[in-house]
Design a protein around this motif. Structure first.
Motif, PDB file in Angstrom:
ATOM      1  N   PHE A  13       0.844  -1.192   0.000  1.00 25.28           N
ATOM      2  CA  PHE A  13       0.000   0.000   0.000  1.00 25.28           C
ATOM      3  C   PHE A  13       0.885   1.250   0.000  1.00 25.28           C
ATOM      4  CE2 PHE A  13      -2.234  -3.408   2.278  1.00 25.28           C
ATOM      5  CZ  PHE A  13      -3.348  -3.531   1.458  1.00 25.28           C
ATOM      6  N   PRO A  14       1.350   1.671  -1.168  1.00 28.69           N
ATOM      7  CA  PRO A  14       2.254   2.828  -1.232  1.00 28.69           C
ATOM      8  C   PRO A  14       1.556   4.122  -0.832  1.00 28.69           C
ATOM      9  CG  PRO A  14       1.686   2.076  -3.437  1.00 28.69           C
ATOM     10  CD  PRO A  14       1.070   1.114  -2.483  1.00 28.69           C
ATOM     11  N   ASP A  15       2.360   5.051  -0.326  1.00 24.69           N
ATOM     12  CA  ASP A  15       1.860   6.386   0.007  1.00 24.69           C
ATOM     13  C   ASP A  15       2.990   7.384  -0.179  1.00 24.69           C
ATOM     14  OD1 ASP A  15       3.444   6.773   2.463  1.00 24.69           O
ATOM     15  OD2 ASP A  15       2.126   5.288   3.358  1.00 24.69           O
ATOM     16  N   THR A  16       2.665   8.646  -0.098  1.00 26.22           N
ATOM     17  CA  THR A  16       3.689   9.684  -0.235  1.00 26.22           C
ATOM     18  C   THR A  16       4.207  10.153   1.123  1.00 26.22           C
ATOM     19  OG1 THR A  16       2.019  11.428  -0.310  1.00 26.22           O
ATOM     20  CG2 THR A  16       2.728  10.504  -2.423  1.00 26.22           C
ATOM     21  N   MET A  17       3.537   9.768   2.191  1.00 26.27           N
ATOM     22  CA  MET A  17       3.911  10.237   3.537  1.00 26.27           C
ATOM     23  C   MET A  17       5.280   9.730   3.978  1.00 26.27           C
ATOM     24  SD  MET A  17       0.274   9.860   5.553  1.00 26.27           S
ATOM     25  CE  MET A  17       0.470   8.103   5.547  1.00 26.27           C
ATOM     26  N   HIS A  18       5.695   8.561   3.491  1.00 29.31           N
ATOM     27  CA  HIS A  18       6.959   7.985   3.919  1.00 29.31           C
ATOM     28  C   HIS A  18       8.134   8.405   3.037  1.00 29.31           C
ATOM     29  CE1 HIS A  18       4.102   5.391   6.062  1.00 29.31           C
ATOM     30  NE2 HIS A  18       5.045   5.385   6.973  1.00 29.31           N
ATOM     31  N   ILE A  59       0.333   0.467 -13.648  1.00 29.45           N
ATOM     32  CA  ILE A  59      -0.233   1.816 -13.647  1.00 29.45           C
ATOM     33  C   ILE A  59      -1.194   1.934 -14.825  1.00 29.45           C
ATOM     34  CG2 ILE A  59       1.642   2.897 -14.959  1.00 29.45           C
ATOM     35  CD1 ILE A  59       1.144   5.364 -12.978  1.00 29.45           C
ATOM     36  N   SER A  60      -2.344   2.504 -14.548  1.00 32.28           N
ATOM     37  CA  SER A  60      -3.377   2.713 -15.572  1.00 32.28           C
ATOM     38  C   SER A  60      -3.794   4.169 -15.545  1.00 32.28           C
ATOM     39  CB  SER A  60      -4.592   1.837 -15.296  1.00 32.28           C
ATOM     40  OG  SER A  60      -4.238   0.488 -15.291  1.00 32.28           O
ATOM     41  N   LEU A  66      -7.171  13.971 -16.748  1.00 27.48           N
ATOM     42  CA  LEU A  66      -7.519  14.215 -15.348  1.00 27.48           C
ATOM     43  C   LEU A  66      -6.298  14.493 -14.483  1.00 27.48           C
ATOM     44  CD1 LEU A  66     -10.127  11.382 -14.665  1.00 27.48           C
ATOM     45  CD2 LEU A  66     -10.588  13.806 -15.092  1.00 27.48           C
ATOM     46  N   TRP A  67      -5.129  14.160 -14.997  1.00 25.98           N
ATOM     47  CA  TRP A  67      -3.920  14.199 -14.187  1.00 25.98           C
ATOM     48  C   TRP A  67      -2.950  15.274 -14.680  1.00 25.98           C
ATOM     49  CZ3 TRP A  67      -5.092  11.560 -10.142  1.00 25.98           C
ATOM     50  CH2 TRP A  67      -5.947  10.466 -10.251  1.00 25.98           C
ATOM     51  N   LYS A  68      -2.311  15.902 -13.726  1.00 30.48           N
ATOM     52  CA  LYS A  68      -1.289  16.890 -14.051  1.00 30.48           C
ATOM     53  C   LYS A  68       0.065  16.170 -14.006  1.00 30.48           C
ATOM     54  CE  LYS A  68       0.114  21.584 -13.138  1.00 30.48           C
ATOM     55  NZ  LYS A  68      -0.035  22.759 -12.305  1.00 30.48           N
ATOM     56  N   ILE A  69       0.639  15.955 -15.204  1.00 34.21           N
ATOM     57  CA  ILE A  69       1.874  15.183 -15.334  1.00 34.21           C
ATOM     58  C   ILE A  69       2.947  16.037 -15.991  1.00 34.21           C
ATOM     59  CG2 ILE A  69       2.934  13.150 -16.409  1.00 34.21           C
ATOM     60  CD1 ILE A  69       0.134  11.833 -16.300  1.00 34.21           C
ATOM     61  N   LYS A  70       4.127  16.041 -15.391  1.00 39.06           N
ATOM     62  CA  LYS A  70       5.290  16.749 -15.945  1.00 39.06           C
ATOM     63  C   LYS A  70       6.273  15.693 -16.422  1.00 39.06           C
ATOM     64  CE  LYS A  70       8.281  20.489 -15.764  1.00 39.06           C
ATOM     65  NZ  LYS A  70       8.074  21.260 -16.959  1.00 39.06           N
ATOM     66  N   ARG A  71       6.759  15.841 -17.663  1.00 42.27           N
ATOM     67  CA  ARG A  71       7.692  14.873 -18.236  1.00 42.27           C
ATOM     68  C   ARG A  71       8.952  15.600 -18.706  1.00 42.27           C
ATOM     69  NH1 ARG A  71       7.636   9.776 -20.714  1.00 42.27           N
ATOM     70  NH2 ARG A  71       5.414   9.512 -20.343  1.00 42.27           N
ATOM     71  N   PHE A  72      10.101  15.057 -18.312  1.00 38.64           N
ATOM     72  CA  PHE A  72      11.396  15.538 -18.780  1.00 38.64           C
ATOM     73  C   PHE A  72      11.977  14.475 -19.702  1.00 38.64           C
ATOM     74  CE2 PHE A  72      10.924  17.513 -14.578  1.00 38.64           C
ATOM     75  CZ  PHE A  72      11.157  18.841 -14.888  1.00 38.64           C
ATOM     76  N   GLU A 142      -1.691  11.420  -3.522  1.00 38.37           N
ATOM     77  CA  GLU A 142      -2.306  10.226  -2.944  1.00 38.37           C
ATOM     78  C   GLU A 142      -3.455   9.743  -3.837  1.00 38.37           C
ATOM     79  OE1 GLU A 142      -1.425   8.355  -0.336  1.00 38.37           O
ATOM     80  OE2 GLU A 142       0.298   9.624   0.061  1.00 38.37           O
ATOM     81  N   ARG A 143      -4.168  10.679  -4.428  1.00 35.14           N
ATOM     82  CA  ARG A 143      -5.296  10.321  -5.282  1.00 35.14           C
ATOM     83  C   ARG A 143      -4.840   9.473  -6.462  1.00 35.14           C
ATOM     84  NH1 ARG A 143      -7.280  14.033  -9.193  1.00 35.14           N
ATOM     85  NH2 ARG A 143      -8.755  12.875 -10.436  1.00 35.14           N
ATOM     86  N   MET A 144      -3.735   9.855  -7.100  1.00 35.52           N
ATOM     87  CA  MET A 144      -3.224   9.075  -8.216  1.00 35.52           C
ATOM     88  C   MET A 144      -2.770   7.698  -7.747  1.00 35.52           C
ATOM     89  SD  MET A 144      -0.248   9.810 -11.032  1.00 35.52           S
ATOM     90  CE  MET A 144      -1.241  10.559 -12.329  1.00 35.52           C
ATOM     91  N   LEU A 145      -2.117   7.640  -6.600  1.00 37.92           N
ATOM     92  CA  LEU A 145      -1.692   6.346  -6.065  1.00 37.92           C
ATOM     93  C   LEU A 145      -2.900   5.422  -5.890  1.00 37.92           C
ATOM     94  CD1 LEU A 145       0.978   7.225  -3.354  1.00 37.92           C
ATOM     95  CD2 LEU A 145       1.338   5.915  -5.441  1.00 37.92           C
ATOM     96  N   GLN A 146      -3.970   5.959  -5.321  1.00 35.01           N
ATOM     97  CA  GLN A 146      -5.160   5.156  -5.043  1.00 35.01           C
ATOM     98  C   GLN A 146      -5.909   4.751  -6.307  1.00 35.01           C
ATOM     99  OE1 GLN A 146      -5.758   4.045  -1.945  1.00 35.01           O
ATOM    100  NE2 GLN A 146      -3.893   5.124  -1.391  1.00 35.01           N
ATOM    101  N   GLU A 147      -5.995   5.646  -7.268  1.00 31.10           N
ATOM    102  CA  GLU A 147      -6.830   5.414  -8.445  1.00 31.10           C
ATOM    103  C   GLU A 147      -6.107   4.776  -9.623  1.00 31.10           C
ATOM    104  OE1 GLU A 147      -9.164   8.852  -9.555  1.00 31.10           O
ATOM    105  OE2 GLU A 147      -9.554   9.342  -7.437  1.00 31.10           O
TER     106      GLU A 147
END
Length: 157
Positions: A13-18, A59-60, A66-72, A142-147
């Motif tokens: 169960f990944p999260d960004t808090m850690h 990942i889907s 719907l997502w704000k994605i930055k690509r380098f 967190e929303r992207m991780l969950q969805e």
């Protein structure tokens, strides 16, 4: 698409808090699409006498708008400026995910020299031009991780 996260623990169960502060793309859950890169990274834990795990996810992003994605795509001035700000503790932008090159050992040496003003931005970019970026994905919401991220399995390395 499959993505991998190396760790000293199973991360079902990944999260960004850690997440640690001052990373390439700020706080987030870091992954790679490159299996060999993930295995090499897992070796760090083994060298420290810890258990190494390769966590695999799918990942889907069916609704990309719907997502704000930055690509380098390369190690360029935008990447250098972004990483410099994040490594100073300023998580730039409100991105759900950032995709781009990882600061491997050779790149880190160049960044360290740049951050300590030993070399100029132009010199740093000149050195980085010869590096082929390894890919990393940093999911910052967190929303992207969950969805969007689905856990598949964990294998001990």
């Amino acid at each position: 698409m499959k993505l991998y996260h190396s760790s000293n623990i199973i991360v079902e169960f990944p999260d960004t808090m850690h997440s640690r502060n001052y990373l390439d793309f700020g706080r987030g859950f870091y992954l790679t699409s490159l299996y060999d890169q993930a295995i090499r990274y897992a070796q760090r834990f083994k060298r420290r006498g810890q258990t190494a795990w390769l966590n695999t996810y799918k990942i889907s992003l069916s609704e990309k708008k719907l997502w704000k994605i930055k690509r380098f795509e390369t190690y360029d001035k935008d990447w250098l400026d972004f990483v410099a700000q994040c490594r100073n503790g300023n998580d730039v932008g409100d991105y759900d995910m950032i995709i781009g090159g990882i600061a491997n050992d050779r790149v880190i040496m160049t960044l360290d020299r740049y951050f300590s003003n030993e070399i100029s931005e132009e010199e740093a970019l000149g050195l980085l031009r010869f590096e082929k970026p390894n890919i990393q994905y940093c999911i910052r919401s967190e929303r992207m991780l969950q969805e969007c991220l689905t856990y598949i399995e964990s294998k001990q390395i």
